[in-house]
Design a protein around this motif. Sequence first.
Motif, PDB file in Angstrom:
ATOM      1  N   VAL A 176       0.844  -1.201   0.000  1.00  0.00           N
ATOM      2  CA  VAL A 176       0.000   0.000   0.000  1.00  0.00           C
ATOM      3  C   VAL A 176       0.875   1.246   0.000  1.00  0.00           C
TER       4      VAL A 176
ATOM      5  N   ILE B  36      -4.855  -0.690  -2.456  1.00  0.00           N
ATOM      6  CA  ILE B  36      -5.471  -0.347  -1.178  1.00  0.00           C
ATOM      7  C   ILE B  36      -5.872  -1.631  -0.470  1.00  0.00           C
ATOM      8  N   SER B  37      -6.223  -1.526   0.821  1.00  0.00           N
ATOM      9  CA  SER B  37      -6.600  -2.737   1.551  1.00  0.00           C
ATOM     10  C   SER B  37      -7.444  -2.404   2.769  1.00  0.00           C
TER      11      SER B  37
ATOM     12  N   VAL C 145       1.478   5.443   4.255  1.00  0.00           N
ATOM     13  CA  VAL C 145       0.168   4.812   4.408  1.00  0.00           C
ATOM     14  C   VAL C 145      -0.747   5.718   5.235  1.00  0.00           C
TER      15      VAL C 145
END
Length: 308
Positions: free
Chosen positions: A235, A241-242, A257
Motif C-alpha cells: 500500500v 489499497i486494503s 500509508v
Amino acid sequence: MLERLEIESFLILADELHFGRTAERLRVSRARISQTIQRLERRIGAPLFDRTSRRVRLTPLGRRLYEDVEPGYRRIEQGVARARSAARGVEGVLPVGYLGTSAGEFVMDVLRAFARRHPATEVRIHETQVRDMFGPLRSGQVDLLVTQFPVVEPDLVCGPVVLRAPRVLAVPANHALARQETASVEDLARHRVFACAGDVPVYWQEHMTPSRTPGGRAVTRGPAAGTLQETLALVGAGHGISPVGADVARYYTPRGVVYVPFRDAEPLEHGLVWRCDNETARVRAFVAVATEIAEAGAGAGAGAGADR
C-alpha cells in the motif's frame, strides 16, 4: 483463628486501599467490609489501616501483618487451585494460537486471569499467519485459536466473539481517497485491492475483500500478500489499497500509508476456535475465562480489534 472473609478483606483492602473496590471484588457490601476490618482490628488489638475521608493506608502494624500473611495465603490458594485443576483434568499444557496483535494482547489478558485460576496449567502461545490460518490448529501445534471470523469449517468449532473493531481502508498517502474523511465499500471497485496469499478460505477472502461491492460493481484484486506487514508495504508503495481493522493504525503506521475509516462496512470480529475432536477440559476452561474477560469489557464491545 481468623475467618476467611477477614483474611481476604484485609489482603484485598491492603492492595486496593479503597473500601468500595474491595467490596466489589468480594461481591459483598461496603458496610460488610468495614465491619469485617473493624472486627479483625479488635482481634489483633490495634488499627491495621489509617482511614480519612480522602484515603486509606496501612499502618506499620498492618504492613507487617500483610507481609507475613500474604505469601502463605497465596500458596494455599495456588495449592487448592492446582488440586481442582488436576481433579477436572485441566492440569497440563495448553498451546493457544492467535492471529494479529490485538488478538495477542487479548490472549495475554486471558492468560493472566487463567493462571490465577488454573496455576497447574501451562499456557504456551503461538502467533499464526493469514497464509496458513488453520494449519497450526489442525496439525495439533495449538489446541485453541483466537482468529478472525468468519470460520465455517466442518471439523472446527466456533466459540464466542471476543474482539470487534471498525474497518478502515489503508491507502497510499498521495491517493485521492487519503483526502477524504470517510470511505465507502463502493470505493473498492475504483482501485486495486490486495488479496490474501496462502491457504485462505474463499468465504473468508470474500468477507475481507469482496469480489463485488454491495452495489454489484466488480472489485479488482491486486497482488497477494501473506502478512499484514507485506500488505501495508505494498500500500505504501502505491500498488493498491486494503481494508484492515481500525486497531492496525495503532500498531502499524508505515511511511506512505493513510487510514480512512469506512462509513458503511461491518466491523471485523475475532473469536475462539478449536477442533471438534479436541474439546478438552483445558480448552473449555480457557474458553470460559476468555468469555468472562470479553463480557467484562476487555474484548467484545470494548473497541478492541482484529488485524488482517
